[in-house]
Design a protein around this motif. Structure first.
Motif, short mmCIF file in Angstrom:
data_model
loop_
_atom_site.label_atom_id
_atom_site.label_comp_id
_atom_site.label_asym_id
_atom_site.label_seq_id
_atom_site.Cartn_x
_atom_site.Cartn_y
_atom_site.Cartn_z
N UNK A 87 0.67 -1.30 0.15
CA UNK A 87 0.03 0.04 0.01
C UNK A 87 0.96 1.16 0.03
N UNK A 88 0.49 2.15 -0.94
CA UNK A 88 1.12 3.45 -1.12
C UNK A 88 0.23 4.63 -0.48
N UNK A 89 0.75 5.62 0.23
CA UNK A 89 0.00 6.76 0.56
C UNK A 89 0.68 7.93 0.46
N UNK A 90 0.11 9.04 -0.19
CA UNK A 90 1.03 10.29 -0.41
C UNK A 90 -0.18 11.48 -0.15
N UNK A 91 0.29 12.47 0.72
CA UNK A 91 -0.55 13.46 0.99
C UNK A 91 -0.85 14.48 -0.46
N UNK A 92 -2.00 14.87 -0.39
CA UNK A 92 -3.11 14.87 0.76
C UNK A 92 -4.14 13.70 0.69
N UNK A 93 -4.22 13.04 -0.61
CA UNK A 93 -5.21 11.82 -0.48
C UNK A 93 -4.91 10.75 -1.60
N UNK A 94 -3.71 10.71 -1.89
CA UNK A 94 -3.37 9.63 -2.95
C UNK A 94 -3.11 8.19 -2.33
N UNK A 95 -3.74 7.20 -2.91
CA UNK A 95 -3.64 5.97 -2.25
C UNK A 95 -3.74 4.60 -3.18
N UNK A 96 -2.87 3.84 -3.02
CA UNK A 96 -2.86 2.88 -3.96
C UNK A 96 -2.69 1.38 -3.09
N UNK A 97 -3.63 0.66 -3.56
CA UNK A 97 -3.68 -0.68 -2.99
C UNK A 97 -3.43 -1.57 -4.08
N UNK A 98 -2.00 -2.54 -3.95
CA UNK A 98 -1.42 -3.16 -4.93
C UNK A 98 -1.35 -4.58 -4.62
N UNK A 99 -2.22 -5.30 -4.91
CA UNK A 99 -2.18 -6.77 -4.80
C UNK A 99 -1.40 -7.30 -5.64
N UNK A 100 -0.44 -8.35 -4.76
CA UNK A 100 0.41 -9.08 -5.76
C UNK A 100 0.55 -10.55 -5.66
N UNK A 101 0.04 -11.08 -4.68
CA UNK A 101 -0.42 -12.52 -4.43
C UNK A 101 -1.67 -12.78 -4.03
N UNK A 102 -2.34 -13.65 -4.50
CA UNK A 102 -1.93 -14.67 -5.57
C UNK A 102 -2.18 -14.28 -6.89
N UNK A 103 -2.59 -12.83 -7.04
CA UNK A 103 -2.89 -12.06 -8.40
C UNK A 103 -2.52 -10.72 -8.39
N UNK A 104 -2.20 -10.33 -9.46
CA UNK A 104 -1.97 -8.97 -9.73
C UNK A 104 -3.49 -7.95 -9.58
N UNK A 105 -3.53 -6.94 -9.09
CA UNK A 105 -4.55 -6.20 -8.89
C UNK A 105 -4.38 -5.01 -8.20
N UNK A 106 -4.67 -3.72 -8.82
CA UNK A 106 -4.38 -2.68 -7.91
C UNK A 106 -5.77 -1.63 -7.98
N UNK A 107 -5.78 -0.75 -6.79
CA UNK A 107 -6.93 0.03 -6.70
C UNK A 107 -6.38 1.37 -6.45
N UNK A 108 -6.36 2.43 -7.09
CA UNK A 108 -5.83 3.63 -7.02
C UNK A 108 -6.85 4.86 -6.69
N UNK A 109 -6.97 5.55 -5.64
CA UNK A 109 -7.87 6.58 -5.32
C UNK A 109 -7.12 7.84 -5.67
N UNK A 110 -7.62 8.45 -6.55
CA UNK A 110 -6.96 9.79 -6.98
C UNK A 110 -7.94 10.57 -7.73
N UNK A 111 -7.99 12.02 -7.17
CA UNK A 111 -8.74 12.89 -7.81
C UNK A 111 -10.45 12.49 -7.77
N UNK A 112 -10.60 12.14 -6.63
CA UNK A 112 -12.12 11.66 -6.46
C UNK A 112 -12.43 10.59 -7.43
N UNK A 113 -11.73 9.85 -7.85
CA UNK A 113 -11.87 8.69 -8.77
C UNK A 113 -11.07 7.44 -8.25
N UNK A 114 -11.64 6.29 -8.67
CA UNK A 114 -10.99 5.14 -8.35
C UNK A 114 -10.67 4.27 -9.55
N UNK A 115 -9.24 4.26 -9.65
CA UNK A 115 -8.78 3.22 -11.03
C UNK A 115 -8.37 1.95 -10.54
#
Length: 208
Positions: A69-97
């Motif tokens: 998990x990566x966090x950076x002010x003011x509200x950037x957040x990245x959940x990066x799953x690596x096992x057992x699969x590759x999957x990421x969720x990024x919170x940025x500019x009021x959107x989820x990527x």
């Protein structure tokens, strides 16, 4: 005789549970909140490994996934799953990527629970979680950690979350464990390890 033994076991169990977790006093809550807010004020970034356990009543074993998990002010957040699969969720500019093993999609973070979960995680890192008007907060402690238990007030949130438990180690100001309890009783428990506070985190980390 059997009844006496049964009652005795219940008493021992209740005492054990009480010893494990106690409500914090008003003065303890005040000190705890002030400490968290002070210590987290200078946190500009955070990166950490995590292990996630998904508990479902009908399964004998929790589903385990892990990543970073990566966090950076003011509200950037990245959940990066690596096992057992590759999957990421990024919170940025009021959107989820979302990037599901190369399949990318975008969701408006102002809808459903994405915004709330993001706000709780960011708030627990930045120390701004205690003023959330949509949750009632109760404070507990055990021998290892302080625990903030958040119960949603609004019907919308109650549909998805029954309670959120945030665990703060006695010697740290950031969350070490998050437990998201669903109305059904199933829950997701996330344990953070190898935390690095104010380590360099490039903006590219939040490009999904």
């Amino acid at each position: 005789m059997k009844r006496s033994v049964f009652l005795g076991l219940l008493l021992i169990m209740s005492l054990t549970i009480f010893a494990q977790e106690q409500k914090m006093s008003a003065s303890e809550i005040s000190v705890f909140k002030a400490t968290i807010e002070k210590e987290t004020k200078n946190i500009k970034s955070l990166k950490t490994d995590f292990i996630q356990y998904k508990h479902l009543d009908f399964l004998s074993k929790d589903i385990e996934t892990s990543g970073k998990m990566y966090f950076k002010q003011p509200n950037l957040l990245n959940w990066q799953y690596t096992k057992p699969y590759q999957y990421s969720i990024v919170f940025k500019n009021n959107k989820v990527y979302i990037n599901d093993q190369g399949n990318k999609s975008t969701v408006d973070a102002n809808s459903k629970m994405f915004e709330k979960i993001n706000k709780l995680i960011v708030g627990s890192v930045s120390g701004n979680m205690f003023d959330d008007k949509e949750f009632a907060i109760a404070y507990f402690k055990n021998k290892d950690a302080y625990i903030a238990k958040l119960t949603p007030k609004t019907t919308t949130i109650k549909k998805y979350i029954k309670q959120v438990d945030l665990y703060f180690p006695m010697d740290e100001a950031t969350v070490s464990q998050v437990k998201l309890i669903e109305p059904s009783g199933d829950f997701t428990r996330i344990v953070f390890k190898n935390k690095q506070i104010n380590a360099k985190v490039d903006d590219s980390v939040f490009t999904n």
